[in-house]
Design a protein around this motif. Structure first.
Motif, PDB file in Angstrom:
ATOM      1  N   ALA A 151      99.245 -44.022-124.315  1.00 34.64           N
ATOM      2  CA  ALA A 151      99.490 -42.655-124.775  1.00 34.64           C
ATOM      3  C   ALA A 151      99.227 -41.655-123.654  1.00 34.64           C
ATOM      4  O   ALA A 151      99.923 -40.636-123.520  1.00 34.64           O
ATOM      5  N   ALA A 152      98.245 -41.963-122.818  1.00 35.08           N
ATOM      6  CA  ALA A 152      97.901 -41.059-121.714  1.00 35.08           C
ATOM      7  C   ALA A 152      99.052 -40.936-120.730  1.00 35.08           C
ATOM      8  O   ALA A 152      99.262 -39.879-120.134  1.00 35.08           O
ATOM      9  N   ALA A 153      99.825 -42.013-120.569  1.00 37.24           N
ATOM     10  CA  ALA A 153     100.954 -41.974-119.636  1.00 37.24           C
ATOM     11  C   ALA A 153     102.022 -41.015-120.136  1.00 37.24           C
ATOM     12  O   ALA A 153     102.628 -40.278-119.355  1.00 37.24           O
ATOM     13  N   ILE A 154     102.242 -41.003-121.450  1.00 37.41           N
ATOM     14  CA  ILE A 154     103.229 -40.101-122.030  1.00 37.41           C
ATOM     15  C   ILE A 154     102.789 -38.651-121.854  1.00 37.41           C
ATOM     16  O   ILE A 154     103.578 -37.785-121.465  1.00 37.41           O
ATOM     17  N   GLU A 155     101.526 -38.392-122.126  1.00 35.31           N
ATOM     18  CA  GLU A 155     100.997 -37.035-121.994  1.00 35.31           C
ATOM     19  C   GLU A 155     101.072 -36.559-120.550  1.00 35.31           C
ATOM     20  O   GLU A 155     101.432 -35.406-120.276  1.00 35.31           O
ATOM     21  N   GLN A 156     100.732 -37.435-119.636  1.00 37.02           N
ATOM     22  CA  GLN A 156     100.767 -37.062-118.214  1.00 37.02           C
ATOM     23  C   GLN A 156     102.185 -36.720-117.775  1.00 37.02           C
ATOM     24  O   GLN A 156     102.409 -35.734-117.072  1.00 37.02           O
ATOM     25  N   LEU A 157     103.151 -37.529-118.210  1.00 36.02           N
ATOM     26  CA  LEU A 157     104.528 -37.282-117.820  1.00 36.02           C
ATOM     27  C   LEU A 157     105.051 -35.986-118.435  1.00 36.02           C
ATOM     28  O   LEU A 157     105.835 -35.257-117.817  1.00 36.02           O
TER      29      LEU A 157
END
Length: 506
Positions: free
Chosen positions: A344-350
């Motif tokens: 989920a953190a990868a989606i938020e970062q992107l």
């Protein structure tokens, strides 16, 4: 040469338009609505003149006709530059009065800046120096000067306004105020927006940045090669053995090092000399040949689709953001798809990066099917007229067969939805990983047929020899290298510049 490159050449006096072309440009330069003196770019004629519309149009026609009869190509800003007195004798007194009134109404700084720009060497850094003269912080004066600079190059008003608006937002996000903190970023953006990135001045900036980024690698390779050359009076067998060791220690790798030495031996024999003083030049030539890649078809059926792959921790997310950023500055409408659904953190970062660079964003949330994300993003890109779609994928260990198969599934979905997609599959490699980069490249290429490689963190490693190893073993173009954390630090890769920066010049 791009459109603005041609303008640049003309600005420097290399081209003089024909009178009829000048007349057309003058007519097109007239604003359709009334503007204030502050907004005027210093055109010789403006709608500020105290005449009715019909009268002003008639007088403008007289000036154009006179210019054509006299063979003079009047530029829209000539009067603002103090050239009003040089108007053709055939111009009417009323037209001359209109021009003088417009020139008198222009702010003093516009006249001074016009004169400075016209007399300056036609290089972006020099022009920008005049634009920033006397300005040490961001503010209204800077925005006015940038807008004027765009108008001076006949850039469309909407593009100029969009450029300034985006740059102001970026300054706010980064909390930069002083010119010294953002000047290089401003020049980088201008080079892209005005199609001047291939000009000599911008290439010099890239070369300097590349040389700085290769500092640690040069200590590992160049310093030792210099020691090798000074220790040998001729290129003999002992010379070649020591060179092999130097290359292996610099992470070129055993097999690539042996191949490179073999090619260098052949080049030295062909030169007919065993003088060590000639060796570095021969090695530069060999590296240039290694990095030379065959031409390929660049045409695509829009929107262009770019699939981004790589293992965890190589900087893939920030690379996507930097590539999207470049595309945005070049006027493209960009969409980013969050295909890394495992974190989920990868989606938020992107999503944060997409907002920062002004790109569209599509995701289905954590644990969604990555292929479904790619399919929906492709549909969105086609329907909403995006120019380019970047599809992120989960960072995966390249030895995991099931995850590599998932990449093939994503490629199949994209191609089914949009024939020809993905148009580019880009592998992101961390240059600090050294020899492990070779196995990554091999397995990703087998899985999804790589088109390009981006090498990140080249500025933080002494293992820059991996660039040579990758190019020799796979022949896949290295298109960009990461030389720092800033957006401008992802720079186009040029094999000739790399060889020159690595080995220096004699």
């Amino acid at each position: 040469m791009g459109f603005f490159s041609k303008l640049k050449r003309f600005w420097g006096g290399a081209e003089t338009p024909a009178p009829e072309e000048a007349g057309k440009r003058d007519a097109a330069a007239q604003p359709e609505t009334q503007v204030s003196p502050e907004e005027s770019s210093g055109d010789a004629l403006s709608d500020d003149a105290p005449h009715d519309t019909a009268s002003a149009e008639a007088e403008q026609a007289d000036i154009q006709a006179a210019a054509q009869r006299g063979g003079v190509a009047e530029q829209p800003h000539a009067a603002a530059a103090g050239d009003a007195e040089d108007m053709p004798a055939a111009a009417t007194p009323q037209a001359a009065q209109v021009a003088q009134q417009a020139a008198d109404a222009a702010p003093v700084w516009q006249t001074e800046l016009t004169l400075a720009l016209r007399g300056a060497e036609p290089r972006l850094s020099v022009w920008l120096g005049h634009v920033l003269q006397g300005i040490d912080r961001a503010g209204d004066e800077l925005w006015d000067r940038l807008l004027f600079f765009f108008r001076a190059l006949d850039a469309p008003a909407d593009e100029a306004s969009a450029f300034v608006g985006n740059f102001r937002k970026w300054l706010d996000d980064m909390e930069y105020e002083r010119v010294e903190d953002f000047r290089s970023e401003l020049q980088y953006r201008l080079a892209l927006a005005l199609e001047l990135e291939d000009e000599e001045d911008e290439r010099n900036r890239l070369f300097l940045k590349l040389s700085e980024g290769l500092t640690r690698t040069k200590e590992q390779i160049t310093r030792r090669i210099d020691g090798l050359l000074s220790a040998h009076k001729q290129i003999d067998e002992a010379f070649w053995e020591e060179l092999e060791e130097i290359l292996i220690m610099a992470d070129v790798g055993y097999e690539p090092a042996m191949e490179l030495v073999g090619r260098l031996r052949a080049r030295v024999r062909a030169s007919g000399s065993d003088d060590p003083a000639l060796f570095k030049e021969l090695m530069r030539e060999e590296l240039e040949d290694i990095f030379r890649t065959p031409r390929r078809i660049a045409a695509i059926n829009p929107p262009e689709v770019v699939l981004m792959v790589g293992v965890n921790g190589v900087g893939k997310t920030t690379t996507i953001a930097k590539l999207a950023y470049r595309a945005r500055l070049q006027g493209k409408k960009v969409l980013i798809a969050a295909g890394d659904t495992f974190r989920a953190a990868a989606i938020e970062q992107l999503k944060v990066w997409a907002d920062r660079v002004g790109a569209g964003f599509h995701s289905k949330g954590a644990n969604a099917d990555p292929a479904a994300v790619a399919y929906e993003a492709m549909d969105k890109a086609v329907k909403e007229g995006y120019d380019i779609l970047f599809v992120d994928t989960a960072g995966r260990i390249h030895t995991k067969v099931n995850l590599m198969e998932e990449l093939q599934k994503i490629r199949g979905v994209l191609g089914k939805k949009h024939p020809g997609a993905p148009h580019r599959s880009i592998l992101v490699i961390d240059a600090t990983t050294g020899q492990n980069a070779l196995s990554q490249t091999r397995l990703f290429d087998e899985s999804c047929k790589l088109d390009e490689i981006v090498l990140t963190k080249l500025d933080g490693t002494a293992k820059g020899g991996i660039v040579v190893a990758v190019a020799m073993q796979f022949g896949i173009p290295i298109t960009y290298v990461g030389l720092g954390e800033k957006m401008e630090d992802l720079r186009p890769f040029d094999g000739r510049d790399f060889a020159q920066a690595l080995l220096g010049s004699d």
